[in-house]
Design a protein around this motif. Structure first.
Motif, mmCIF file in Angstrom:
data_model
loop_
_atom_site.group_PDB
_atom_site.id
_atom_site.type_symbol
_atom_site.label_atom_id
_atom_site.label_comp_id
_atom_site.label_asym_id
_atom_site.label_seq_id
_atom_site.Cartn_x
_atom_site.Cartn_y
_atom_site.Cartn_z
ATOM 1 N N GLU A 73 0.843 -1.209 0.000
ATOM 2 C CA GLU A 73 0.000 0.000 0.000
ATOM 3 C C GLU A 73 0.875 1.254 0.000
ATOM 4 O O GLU A 73 0.628 2.207 -0.721
ATOM 5 N N GLU A 74 1.926 1.221 0.851
ATOM 6 C CA GLU A 74 2.826 2.375 0.990
ATOM 7 C C GLU A 74 3.536 2.651 -0.343
ATOM 8 O O GLU A 74 3.637 3.783 -0.791
ATOM 9 N N ARG A 119 1.169 4.018 -2.985
ATOM 10 C CA ARG A 119 0.788 5.412 -2.724
ATOM 11 C C ARG A 119 1.751 6.392 -3.404
ATOM 12 O O ARG A 119 1.383 7.499 -3.756
#
Length: 201
Positions: free
Chosen positions: A163-164, A167
């Motif tokens: 997810e990081e 992003r």
């Protein structure tokens, strides 16, 4: 005109090396941050001397850095890891910048597994994440490195989460097919990248 810089990253077993190799075959200048990290501690480079002065000769093997011995030392003491990172990160950044400056292709690529975690993404104009479902990451890495599933999951824990990474992505290459698919996706992105100025539309 100075080439713009694409940051290429992805977790372990995602296929970022295969992607980078294909970009290189298309004539794009590729710099690997992991290789730069090895170059800065080669015998005769000032960093190696400082590491030996700090940790003692036990971190050397036949005049070269004994990575396993050094790893053991820094895992035992987080402060030692911080000391080492403070020494090496600026040197690696400078090494990477010097190699990127040699680029003559329309854009150049910085490949770094820790592009997001190390803050290197601030050095690039655009970020490409090679993404793969975690189950496939584990399966590929176990098969490639002949390592255990537990070890792979431990590595995944210290890397930025999917997810990081996503992003920070401007582009995502989902690598859940075979190599031919990956190469076709690289070629599609390459054609798109050739239309960009400074990494932007």
């Amino acid at each position: 005109m100075k080439p713009w810089i694409l940051g290429l990253t992805g977790g372990i077993g995602s296929g970022k090396t295969a992607a980078a190799n294909h970009f290189a075959r298309l004539g794009i200048h590729v710099v690997d941050a992991d290789q730069a990290a090895r170059w800065v501690v080669e015998p005769g480079r000032p960093a190696l001397q400082q590491i030996v002065e700090h940790f003692g000769p036990g971190v050397l093997h036949e005049g070269a850095l004994n990575r396993a011995a050094l790893r053991e030392r820094i895992f035992l003491d987080p402060n030692e890891r911080i000391w080492l990172e403070r020494l090496l990160h600026p040197l690696i950044r400078a090494e990477v910048a010097a190699h990127l400056a040699d680029a003559e292709s329309p854009y150049a690529i910085l490949v770094s597994p820790l592009l997001v975690e190390s803050g290197q993404y601030r050095q690039v104009d655009r970020v490409l994440v090679v993404d793969v479902p975690e189950a496939l990451q584990v399966e590929r890495t176990v098969g490639r490195d002949l390592t255990s599933e537990e070890q792979v999951r431990a590595i995944l824990k210290v890397q930025a989460s999917r997810e990081e990474r996503l992003r920070h992505a401007d582009d995502v290459l989902l690598n859940d097919h075979d190599l031919a698919w990956l190469q076709a996706e690289v070629e599609r992105l390459h054609r798109f990248y050739l239309t960009l100025r400074g990494g932007r539309q």
